[in-house]
Design a protein around this motif. Structure first.
Motif: not given
Length: 835
Positions: A781-791, A804-822
């Motif tokens: 998928l690297k040529g089709k999207y701006v990729l991020s991997v949460a792990s 060329g993908a970005k890495r998002v830590s589990s804690r970082e995604l948790e914070l983002q999900v909680n913030n978005v839901n708020k």
């Protein structure tokens, strides 16, 4: 009262900030301990730090404990910000290395340890998160002894004296005679870096922290500072009002507000910071850490007073990226702001290509790129992009060589002679002088040496940074009336470049130190692969029918090797690596030809000299300049010089003026219209690629606190809860989201995909791990999207970064999900409930 400057260092997520939080709480400086996941810690007050759950910038705090005044520096743990951590080491009296009790010693921990050895910083060790660690103290101590140092000792163990007795002969004799070892002997061995007391506990639960704080005061030696003023700058920052702050540790004498540090530089305020709060003082004494307001001409790493400037850092970026600017944004205007950033972070090397009007930066990794993008956006209003990275090469020389530079346009004069010698340490440049003050005044020598320090020396093969070289001033000459400081700068640059043109130059490239674990049946394939990638290896047979291959190899050849390993081992192989250093390039000719650097067209770095005749300056190529130098060796091969004057005949003068194209003729000068400042606030860059987030499902379940508790009761319920959360998150963000669950242990399971709202839920097939699926998906998928991997699996990061993908830590995604839901709940409330 004893003053101690302490640095907290660790691998990312080891708990440094929480440890400082606990110390400040025990000392009574804060009433409540904050938490990184709650975004309310005392030191991580920057919004990017809170959103990501990591420390990006070093922070200061201070407290008093056991008749000691402690200045504590919290440093970044993420490898992308390791240069920020390294600058702090130069001012420390003592370091505390935190190790995550769940993971033990990590690769970046070993990198930190190498830096501590280089800067000779005494070190204590704190093994954190023991409340949730599945490893016993004995296992963790064995890990420390094996990977860090054989003299790591559990300091609270009742038999510690027996182990301390083995550190050195004096302590052994003391133990045999007295039955114990004195505190003075222990302190001495710590400050000689002969032993490393270790402690266990949990910063989050405030367990073992008081014992660590007591040991910190007890084991540190009282320091005697000189009366002469000295200070070292370790950081440049800005306050909320955008005032420039110079952070220093006072290493001698005293410093007062309103004191002049030079003719142009005067201190306006002296601030003692603790978090974002500060106290103004009139005087700072030796041992104190403070921030100085009002200074504009100083940079991080510089010394004040008797302190010398810091040498080149050990940790440097090895990838280069081109800055992609939106249409209508002027690169030179952007360079003004980027130069401010590089002044705050000297490791951020920025280059401007005048011919292509392009800006390139050397950075440590993907996370640093994201931080820079947001920083530039916040400060200038411009959304920038970055190209795919390319390898950062360096250059050095094989043997000693002499060079000379002359700079004499009308009413200017300087001549500099140098000798370049190769260093064994290929990571730095040394500057020295062997000229007596009888031959060249101290003031002029200082100007030349200062110029040699300031010049960003570039090699002549590819234009890459010069390293592993000692530059020695051997002779110099100035003019009492016409010589200015910039003249010596020009002559020094030309002298080094001329020497490089004479030398046998060597191209250096970055190497990984790696570990590859594969099943025994694919060993021959692995060895063949590594051989074709020009790696040097050693093999170890494991007890579980796997083989461990360790070695070093070029970054250029190993950047995406994890993908191949996952393929030929069917997900059973593991490849991990870290930067080891720079080594001679094995394909030098091919790479030099591919880069195509022409040193003669690099007008900013000339190798020739400028001489003067009949009131006009003229250029002489490097290979013709030696005979015309005004300082010549007294005899062939001699290192002793004598002054001479070179006379130019009329034919030579005529040739020079003809070549110059009549530049001496008067021309009518036209006023240039001033360029209007670009309204950067109105400029944005749009990406034509959709964003895609790939999530390792079970990694999130066993990392998020809510899901972890739910999984103990029912793993299926935890899985459904994660799906619900991510469906809401995807709906709010509007991105493509792929959620991967690991099913490789389920017998006869085929890969299948479900669709929930706009989320693709993938269950892997038998014998395929989630990591292996994600690595393949990133590749596809690297040529089709701006990729991020949460792990939070560190082993996958090299593979996804290479694609060329970005890495998002589990804690970082948790914070983002909680913030978005708020935010979503707030929108619903405003839309429906408030009506």
């Amino acid at each position: 009262m004893k003053r101690i400057c302490v640095g907290i260092l660790a691998h990312v997520d080891a708990g440094k900030t929480t440890c400082v939080e606990s110390m400040l709480y025990n000392a009574g400086n804060i009433r409540k301990m904050g938490r990184v996941d709650h975004q309310d810690t005392f030191l991580d007050y920057d919004q990017q730090e809170r959103d990501r759950g990591i420390t990006i910038y070093s922070k200061e705090a201070n407290y008093k404990w056991n008749d000691s005044e402690i200045y504590i520096l919290d440093t970044p743990g993420h490898v992308d910000f390791s240069s920020e951590m390294e600058r702090v080491l130069s001012v420390l009296d003592l370091a505390i290395v935190l190790i995550n009790g769940q993971d033990g010693v990590q690769s970046h921990t070993q990198t930190i340890w190498k830096c501590l050895e280089h800067y000779k910083v005494p070190t204590l060790i704190f093994i954190n998160k023991m409340d949730i660690s599945y490893q016993a103290k004995e296992e963790l101590m064995e890990d420390l002894i094996t990977k860090i140092h054989s003299n790591c000792i559990d300091y609270l163990d009742s038999q510690k004296d027996e182990k301390l007795a083995l550190v050195n002969e004096n302590m052994l004799n003391e133990y045999l005679e007295e039955g114990k070892i004195s505190l003075e002997s222990i302190q001495s061995s710590i400050y000689k870096r002969e032993c490393f007391p270790s402690f266990f506990g949990s910063a989050l639960k405030n367990e073992g922290i008081i014992e660590l704080m007591d040991a910190l005061c007890e084991l540190s030696l009282p320091k005697v500072y000189p009366d002469e003023f000295g200070a070292r700058i370790f950081k440049i920052s800005s306050d909320e009002k955008n005032n420039r702050l110079v952070h220093v540790k006072i290493t001698g004498g005293t410093l007062s507000a309103k004191q002049k540090l030079s003719e142009e530089e005067k201190i306006d305020q002296i601030r003692i910071y603790s978090g974002r709060q500060f106290t103004m003082v009139d005087t700072a004494e030796a041992g104190m850490v403070c921030a100085l307001k009002g200074l504009n001409g100083f940079e991080a790493g510089q010394g004040l007073g008797f302190e010398k400037d810091m040498s080149k850092p050990l940790l440097n970026a090895y990838m280069n990226y081109e800055l992609l600017l939106p249409e209508g944004v002027d690169a030179l205007q952007m360079m003004r702001y980027l130069n401010i950033l590089s002044g705050q972070d000297p490791s951020l090397e920025i280059y401007y290509d005048e011919d292509r009007k392009k800006i390139s930066l050397s950075v440590m990794g993907a996370v640093q790129i994201e931080v820079l993008q947001k920083l530039i956006k916040d400060r200038t209003g411009v959304s920038v992009g970055f190209s795919n990275g390319s390898i950062v090469y360096k250059e050095t020389i094989k043997e000693s060589v002499n060079g000379a530079g002359h700079f004499e346009p009308l009413r200017h004069y300087a001549e500099v002679h140098v000798r370049l010698e190769p260093l064994k340490d290929k990571e730095r440049i040394e500057i020295a002088s062997e000229v007596s003050q009888d031959e060249l005044s101290a003031a002029w020598q200082k100007q030349i040496l200062s110029s040699l320090h300031k010049i960003h020396h570039k090699g002549v093969l590819t234009g890459s940074m010069l390293t592993g070289v000692k530059i020695i001033l051997t002779a110099g000459k100035g003019h009492l009336k016409h010589t200015e400081g910039q003249d010596f700068y020009q002559a020094s640059k030309r002298a080094v470049r001329q020497a490089l043109k004479k030398a046998e130059n060597i191209l250096l490239e970055p190497y990984y130190r790696f570990e590859l674990i594969v099943p025994g049946e694919v060993l021959s394939r692995a060895l063949y692969d590594l051989e074709t990638r020009k790696a040097q290896v050693e093999i170890k047979d494991n007890l579980d029918q796997t083989m461990t291959i360790k070695g070093i190899g070029p970054v250029a050849n190993l950047r995406n090797y994890q993908m191949d390993v996952a393929a030929y081992t069917k997900g059973m192989g593991r490849f991990s690596c870290e930067l080891d250093g720079y080594y001679p390039c094995q394909d030098q000719e091919a790479i030099v030809a591919k880069i195509g650097y022409d040193d003669q067209k690099d007008l900013a770095n000339p190798s020739g000299s400028v001489f003067c005749a009949h009131g006009a300056g003229y250029y002489v190529p490097w290979d013709e300049a030696d005979e015309m130098m005004h300082i010549q060796p007294k005899e062939s091969g001699s290192s002793t010089y004598q002054s001479t004057r070179y006379k130019v005949n009329e034919e030579e003068i005529k040739r020079v003026f003809e070549a110059a194209g009549g530049r001496n003729k008067k021309e009518k000068k036209q006023m240039r219209k001033p360029k209007k400042d670009l309204d950067m606030k109105k400029t944005t860059i749009q990406s034509n690629k959709e964003s895609c987030l790939i999530v390792d499902g079970y990694n999130m379940i066993f990392a998020w606190e809510e899901l972890k508790q739910l999984a103990k009761e029912n793993i299926g319920m935890a899985r459904e809860r994660l799906i619900d959360l991510l469906v809401n998150y995807q709906g709010y963000r509007g991105i493509r989201l792929i959620l991967v669950f690991d099913a490789y242990r389920i017998k006869d399971n085929a890969t299948h995909t479900e669709h929930r709202a706009n989320v693709d839920i993938v269950y892997t097939k038998t014998s395929q791990t989630a990591d292996a699926y994600i690595e393949k998906a990133v590749h596809d998928l690297k040529g089709k999207y701006v990729l991020s991997v949460a792990s939070s699996d560190g082993l996958i990061q090299n593979a996804i970064f290479a694609q060329g993908a970005k890495r998002v830590s589990s804690r970082e995604l948790e914070l983002q999900v909680n913030n978005v839901n708020k935010k979503a709940m707030q929108v619903l409330k405003e839309k429906y409930l408030d009506k």
